[in-house]
Design a protein around this motif. Structure first.
Motif, PDB file in Angstrom:
ATOM      1  N   GLY A  44      13.401  21.175   6.469  1.00 34.96           N
ATOM      2  CA  GLY A  44      12.928  21.776   5.225  1.00 34.96           C
ATOM      3  C   GLY A  44      12.941  20.804   4.053  1.00 34.96           C
ATOM      4  N   TYR A  45      13.874  19.865   4.077  1.00 38.41           N
ATOM      5  CA  TYR A  45      13.978  18.886   2.995  1.00 38.41           C
ATOM      6  C   TYR A  45      12.946  17.772   3.113  1.00 38.41           C
ATOM      7  CZ  TYR A  45      18.179  20.868   0.971  1.00 38.41           C
ATOM      8  OH  TYR A  45      19.064  21.696   0.316  1.00 38.41           O
ATOM      9  N   THR A  46      12.120  17.777   4.153  1.00 35.29           N
ATOM     10  CA  THR A  46      11.005  16.829   4.263  1.00 35.29           C
ATOM     11  C   THR A  46       9.662  17.492   3.954  1.00 35.29           C
ATOM     12  OG1 THR A  46      10.493  17.259   6.603  1.00 35.29           O
ATOM     13  CG2 THR A  46      12.280  15.721   6.138  1.00 35.29           C
ATOM     14  N   GLN A  47       9.690  18.799   3.672  1.00 36.70           N
ATOM     15  CA  GLN A  47       8.439  19.552   3.580  1.00 36.70           C
ATOM     16  C   GLN A  47       8.165  20.095   2.180  1.00 36.70           C
ATOM     17  OE1 GLN A  47       8.176  22.544   6.608  1.00 36.70           O
ATOM     18  NE2 GLN A  47       6.036  23.023   6.196  1.00 36.70           N
ATOM     19  N   PHE A  48       9.208  20.262   1.367  1.00 36.47           N
ATOM     20  CA  PHE A  48       9.027  20.893   0.059  1.00 36.47           C
ATOM     21  C   PHE A  48       9.222  19.875  -1.066  1.00 36.47           C
ATOM     22  CE2 PHE A  48      10.586  24.221   2.957  1.00 36.47           C
ATOM     23  CZ  PHE A  48       9.501  25.089   2.892  1.00 36.47           C
ATOM     24  N   GLY A  49       8.434  19.994  -2.108  1.00 34.12           N
ATOM     25  CA  GLY A  49       8.501  19.078  -3.233  1.00 34.12           C
ATOM     26  C   GLY A  49       9.795  19.222  -4.010  1.00 34.12           C
ATOM     27  N   GLY A  50      10.202  18.130  -4.667  1.00 32.83           N
ATOM     28  CA  GLY A  50      11.409  18.147  -5.476  1.00 32.83           C
ATOM     29  C   GLY A  50      12.681  17.919  -4.694  1.00 32.83           C
ATOM     30  N   LEU A  51      12.591  17.701  -3.393  1.00 37.71           N
ATOM     31  CA  LEU A  51      13.750  17.462  -2.548  1.00 37.71           C
ATOM     32  C   LEU A  51      13.621  16.104  -1.878  1.00 37.71           C
ATOM     33  CD1 LEU A  51      13.825  20.923  -0.716  1.00 37.71           C
ATOM     34  CD2 LEU A  51      15.095  20.303  -2.764  1.00 37.71           C
ATOM     35  N   MET A  83       0.831  -1.211   0.000  1.00 36.75           N
ATOM     36  CA  MET A  83       0.000   0.000   0.000  1.00 36.75           C
ATOM     37  C   MET A  83       0.863   1.257   0.000  1.00 36.75           C
ATOM     38  SD  MET A  83      -3.105   0.946   2.569  1.00 36.75           S
ATOM     39  CE  MET A  83      -4.019   2.467   2.370  1.00 36.75           C
ATOM     40  N   SER A  84       2.038   1.146   0.557  1.00 36.02           N
ATOM     41  CA  SER A  84       2.892   2.328   0.657  1.00 36.02           C
ATOM     42  C   SER A  84       3.314   2.840  -0.713  1.00 36.02           C
ATOM     43  CB  SER A  84       4.130   2.004   1.486  1.00 36.02           C
ATOM     44  OG  SER A  84       4.961   1.088   0.817  1.00 36.02           O
ATOM     45  N   ARG A  85       3.301   1.979  -1.731  1.00 34.74           N
ATOM     46  CA  ARG A  85       3.761   2.387  -3.056  1.00 34.74           C
ATOM     47  C   ARG A  85       2.938   3.537  -3.625  1.00 34.74           C
ATOM     48  NH1 ARG A  85       8.778   1.016  -3.047  1.00 34.74           N
ATOM     49  NH2 ARG A  85       9.066  -1.137  -2.429  1.00 34.74           N
ATOM     50  N   ARG A  86       1.726   3.720  -3.161  1.00 36.85           N
ATOM     51  CA  ARG A  86       0.896   4.821  -3.652  1.00 36.85           C
ATOM     52  C   ARG A  86       1.310   6.156  -3.048  1.00 36.85           C
ATOM     53  NH1 ARG A  86      -4.943   3.085  -2.063  1.00 36.85           N
ATOM     54  NH2 ARG A  86      -5.371   5.161  -2.889  1.00 36.85           N
ATOM     55  N   TYR A  87       2.077   6.105  -1.954  1.00 40.13           N
ATOM     56  CA  TYR A  87       2.356   7.333  -1.210  1.00 40.13           C
ATOM     57  C   TYR A  87       3.846   7.635  -1.057  1.00 40.13           C
ATOM     58  CZ  TYR A  87      -2.511   6.566   0.032  1.00 40.13           C
ATOM     59  OH  TYR A  87      -3.849   6.349  -0.039  1.00 40.13           O
ATOM     60  N   ASP A  88       4.733   6.731  -1.508  1.00 41.69           N
ATOM     61  CA  ASP A  88       6.146   6.943  -1.229  1.00 41.69           C
ATOM     62  C   ASP A  88       6.910   7.592  -2.378  1.00 41.69           C
ATOM     63  OD1 ASP A  88       6.264   4.921  -3.050  1.00 41.69           O
ATOM     64  OD2 ASP A  88       7.459   3.557  -1.804  1.00 41.69           O
ATOM     65  N   SER A  89       6.228   8.036  -3.434  1.00 42.46           N
ATOM     66  CA  SER A  89       6.936   8.665  -4.556  1.00 42.46           C
ATOM     67  C   SER A  89       7.227  10.137  -4.300  1.00 42.46           C
ATOM     68  CB  SER A  89       6.117   8.509  -5.844  1.00 42.46           C
ATOM     69  OG  SER A  89       4.864   9.142  -5.715  1.00 42.46           O
ATOM     70  N   ARG A  90       6.591  10.739  -3.334  1.00 41.64           N
ATOM     71  CA  ARG A  90       6.801  12.149  -3.005  1.00 41.64           C
ATOM     72  C   ARG A  90       7.137  12.293  -1.524  1.00 41.64           C
ATOM     73  NH1 ARG A  90       6.765  12.184  -7.672  1.00 41.64           N
ATOM     74  NH2 ARG A  90       5.609  13.468  -9.159  1.00 41.64           N
ATOM     75  N   THR A  91       8.077  13.169  -1.248  1.00 41.52           N
ATOM     76  CA  THR A  91       8.478  13.406   0.144  1.00 41.52           C
ATOM     77  C   THR A  91       7.344  14.026   0.947  1.00 41.52           C
ATOM     78  OG1 THR A  91      10.674  13.852  -0.692  1.00 41.52           O
ATOM     79  CG2 THR A  91      10.250  14.484   1.568  1.00 41.52           C
TER      80      THR A  91
END
Length: 257
Positions: free
Chosen positions: A120-127, A1-9
């Motif tokens: 900050g690196y856990t909160q913004f996209g692309g990081l 199930m995690s595969r649906r949610y682990d592609s983005r930080t």
């Protein structure tokens, strides 16, 4: 199930978990272990080196121990390239504080500042999160000797004894049993070597596989950060291994009776 949610930080799972942060912690769990012990007269850090080539110039390179400022040092477990970025960031912050206020930066303030960067690196996209954990050892006039542990999420906490990296749970259990509040630096060195000998993946402890550093006060009151030389570390290992073997022999004789 995690595969649906682990592609983005930045995407939470329905259970409220950030899988990328947890994966970063898993990467640290496979790295060489590091242990820190807070003593009444200093802080002791020891780390397991994974790179043990005979061609490595140990006098000019360290894998686990880094000096941040005259009064703060750290031990690292995880991806070293990530650690280098954060260590340089911490060094710059410490020097800016000293330049602005003409005094060393308080240890906890420095740790908190660095952890803000990690968060900050856990909160913004692309990081992606930094795949590294730290044990910070330092001294300041406000709280004396201090030991902090931080992880990729940006959390940090103060500890009397802590372990990060491989087999950290087993090391933490041993530290919980053997740590004393009035422990001295010499006793802390013995304890940290004992714990590492029982929890390290390698079959035997050698100076090529370890780095040991201490933060303590000189008689003049100046903070001193010192890395133990391979020769001194070899002597410490011989002394402590001999003591442990004698203790085990005595214990075996008592049990046989």
């Amino acid at each position: 199930m995690s595969r649906r949610y682990d592609s983005r930080t930045t995407i939470f799972s329905p259970e409220g978990r950030l899988y990328q942060v947890e994966y970063a912690m898993e990467a640290i769990g496979n790295a060489g272990s590091a242990i820190g012990i807070l003593a009444k007269d200093g802080v002791v850090l020891v780390g397991e080196k994974k790179v043990t080539s005979k061609l490595l110039q140990t006098s000019t390179s360290t894998e686990k121990m880094y000096k941040i400022d005259d009064h703060v040092a750290c031990a690292v477990a995880g991806i070293m390239s990530d650690a280098n970025i954060l260590i340089n960031t911490a060094r710059v912050q410490a020097q800016r504080y000293t330049f602005a206020y003409q005094e060393p930066m308080p240890v906890e303030q420095l740790v908190q500042s660095l952890c803000d960067t990690k968060q900050g690196y856990t909160q913004f996209g692309g990081l992606r999160p930094f795949g590294v954990s730290f044990l910070f050892a330092g001294w300041d006039k406000n709280y004396g000797f201090q030991l902090y542990m931080s992880d990729p999420s940006g959390n940090y906490s103060g500890w009397k004894a802590a372990a990060i990296g491989a087999n950290n749970q087993a090391a933490q259990s041993m530290l919980k049993q053997d740590y004393k509040d009035d422990i001295t630096r010499e006793e802390a060195v013995k304890l940290v070597l004992k714990v590492l000998s029982k929890t390290m993946d390698s079959t035997s402890l050698t100076s090529e596989k370890l780095e040991l550093a201490e933060v303590f006060l000189l008689p003049s009151g100046k903070v001193k950060y010192q890395i133990c030389s391979p020769e001194s570390l070899s002597k410490l290992l011989v002394k402590n291994i001999a003591n442990d073997s004698c203790f085990e022999t005595v214990a075996a004789l008592v049990e046989s009776k």
